[in-house]
Scaffold this motif. Sequence first.
Motif, PDB file in Angstrom:
ATOM      1  N   GLN A  55      83.908  42.475  -5.446  1.00  0.00           N
ATOM      2  CA  GLN A  55      84.668  41.978  -4.283  1.00  0.00           C
ATOM      3  C   GLN A  55      85.952  42.769  -4.042  1.00  0.00           C
ATOM      4  O   GLN A  55      86.369  42.943  -2.909  1.00  0.00           O
ATOM      5  CB  GLN A  55      85.039  40.509  -4.495  1.00  0.00           C
ATOM      6  N   HIS A  56      86.576  43.228  -5.122  1.00  0.00           N
ATOM      7  CA  HIS A  56      87.933  43.793  -4.979  1.00  0.00           C
ATOM      8  C   HIS A  56      88.048  45.244  -5.423  1.00  0.00           C
ATOM      9  O   HIS A  56      89.129  45.821  -5.323  1.00  0.00           O
ATOM     10  CB  HIS A  56      88.931  42.949  -5.788  1.00  0.00           C
ATOM     11  N   GLY A  57      86.971  45.826  -5.932  1.00  0.00           N
ATOM     12  CA  GLY A  57      87.039  47.195  -6.442  1.00  0.00           C
ATOM     13  C   GLY A  57      87.675  47.212  -7.819  1.00  0.00           C
ATOM     14  O   GLY A  57      88.007  46.171  -8.382  1.00  0.00           O
ATOM     15  N   GLY A  58      87.818  48.406  -8.379  1.00  0.00           N
ATOM     16  CA  GLY A  58      88.466  48.533  -9.685  1.00  0.00           C
ATOM     17  C   GLY A  58      87.465  48.816 -10.791  1.00  0.00           C
ATOM     18  O   GLY A  58      86.342  49.267 -10.540  1.00  0.00           O
ATOM     19  N   THR A  59      87.879  48.552 -12.014  1.00  0.00           N
ATOM     20  CA  THR A  59      87.024  48.851 -13.175  1.00  0.00           C
ATOM     21  C   THR A  59      86.980  47.667 -14.141  1.00  0.00           C
ATOM     22  O   THR A  59      87.920  46.875 -14.203  1.00  0.00           O
ATOM     23  CB  THR A  59      87.537  50.082 -13.966  1.00  0.00           C
ATOM     24  N   VAL A  60      85.875  47.603 -14.868  1.00  0.00           N
ATOM     25  CA  VAL A  60      85.713  46.572 -15.909  1.00  0.00           C
ATOM     26  C   VAL A  60      85.466  47.274 -17.241  1.00  0.00           C
ATOM     27  O   VAL A  60      84.518  48.054 -17.365  1.00  0.00           O
ATOM     28  CB  VAL A  60      84.524  45.632 -15.589  1.00  0.00           C
ATOM     29  N   THR A  61      86.329  47.001 -18.206  1.00  0.00           N
ATOM     30  CA  THR A  61      86.176  47.569 -19.556  1.00  0.00           C
ATOM     31  C   THR A  61      85.770  46.452 -20.514  1.00  0.00           C
ATOM     32  O   THR A  61      86.430  45.412 -20.561  1.00  0.00           O
ATOM     33  CB  THR A  61      87.520  48.172 -20.049  1.00  0.00           C
ATOM     34  N   ALA A  62      84.682  46.665 -21.244  1.00  0.00           N
ATOM     35  CA  ALA A  62      84.272  45.683 -22.265  1.00  0.00           C
ATOM     36  C   ALA A  62      84.960  46.043 -23.571  1.00  0.00           C
ATOM     37  O   ALA A  62      85.053  47.220 -23.924  1.00  0.00           O
ATOM     38  CB  ALA A  62      82.763  45.720 -22.440  1.00  0.00           C
ATOM     39  N   MET A  63      85.453  45.029 -24.283  1.00  0.00           N
ATOM     40  CA  MET A  63      86.163  45.295 -25.541  1.00  0.00           C
ATOM     41  C   MET A  63      85.678  44.326 -26.613  1.00  0.00           C
ATOM     42  O   MET A  63      85.476  43.145 -26.334  1.00  0.00           O
ATOM     43  CB  MET A  63      87.670  45.107 -25.331  1.00  0.00           C
ATOM     44  N   THR A  64      85.471  44.846 -27.805  1.00  0.00           N
ATOM     45  CA  THR A  64      85.150  43.963 -28.920  1.00  0.00           C
ATOM     46  C   THR A  64      85.861  44.434 -30.172  1.00  0.00           C
ATOM     47  O   THR A  64      86.126  45.624 -30.318  1.00  0.00           O
ATOM     48  CB  THR A  64      83.623  43.880 -29.169  1.00  0.00           C
ATOM     49  N   MET A  65      86.165  43.501 -31.044  1.00  0.00           N
ATOM     50  CA  MET A  65      86.640  43.862 -32.378  1.00  0.00           C
ATOM     51  C   MET A  65      85.540  43.464 -33.345  1.00  0.00           C
ATOM     52  O   MET A  65      85.100  42.306 -33.343  1.00  0.00           O
ATOM     53  CB  MET A  65      87.919  43.097 -32.721  1.00  0.00           C
ATOM     54  N   GLY A  66      85.070  44.410 -34.109  1.00  0.00           N
ATOM     55  CA  GLY A  66      83.969  44.112 -35.017  1.00  0.00           C
ATOM     56  C   GLY A  66      83.590  45.352 -35.803  1.00  0.00           C
ATOM     57  O   GLY A  66      84.255  46.381 -35.708  1.00  0.00           O
TER      58      GLY A  66
END
Length: 269
Positions: A55-66
């Motif tokens: 809807q708004h543009g931009g980026t999605v970063t997935a993050m995990t600690m493991g």
Amino acid sequence: MVSEMRIVVMCKSVPDTMDVRFDPQTKTMVRAGVATTINPFDLFAIEAALRLREQHGGTVTAMTMGPSAAQRELQDAIAMGCDDAVLLSSPAYAGSDTWATAYALACAVRYMGEVDLIVCGRQAQDGDTGQVGPGIARQLGWPQVTYVSRVCELDLMARRIVVERLLEDGRQTLAAQLPAVMTVLKDANLPRTATLRGMRRAHRAVVPTWGPEITGADPRLVGLDGSPTRVVRVFSPTARQGQVQWITAATPQKVAEGLLAALTAEQLV
Ligand SMILES: Cc1cc2nc3c(=O)[nH]c(=O)nc-3n(C[C@H](O)[C@H](O)[C@H](O)COP(=O)(O)OP(=O)(O)OC[C@H]3O[C@@H](n4cnc5c(N)ncnc54)[C@H](O)[C@@H]3O)c2cc1C
């Protein structure tokens, strides 16, 4: 001018089994040799983040600690549509409780720089505390909106998000200033499945691994030593013993009378 929106979605790698075992010595979960998957609750967080990006543009970063094997879960997140991913992995993180986990994740977000929104699942399937999302918000000093069932509005110019929360006794509409942390319920959406194109992209993706020396986290505040939680004992509760009393009678009226008499005898009514 508003810069591109940047969303970080927190996804935890959890055992893909209900047969969770604990190490009696360290009182932590035995993870070696156990197949893992993305925490099912986090699929709704990923979907919510992807819809906002659409809807708004931009980026999605997935993050995990493991552990390093958690890279697989991050690739699954990229296959669903996340732009990139970051793995927080280091011997220094081993044994972190929810406080230390939230601190480590918050340090990584701070290290990333401009982030507008962090999206978390409601809870992890294994640890199940629901503390990490609010913990990250507390560490960063950002507002938090929890138990979100719907994003009503996101206004990047006004730096504002309006959400609907699902509570036990109704719904609540809440506005928060960005940057913020949002935890999402499974009522929020129906997570998409990975596409073939996404899987190819995930296969090629290079996921950086960050330790405390990169994010600037104080090594004394992560891992078992940096965790204020003390697990005194881990055990499976024994099944409760109960008695069953069947009330049978010729008519429903008589069954109801028998039930009332039994409840009255136990002083329950
Ligand atoms: C003394 C002690 C030692 C522990 N040692 C370990 C250990 O060595 N390894 C281990 O994995 N766990 C360990 N744990 C468990 C650990 O506390 C939790 O699994 C972890 O901090 C997350 O808490 P939770 O599972 O309750 O997540 P919740 O708070 O229920 O999760 C809510 C949401 O936060 C996000 N989230 C939670 N955890 C992560 C994560 N790791 N990465 C990205 N996003 C996340 C997800 O979006 C998730 O939906 C330990 C716990 C204690 C008390």
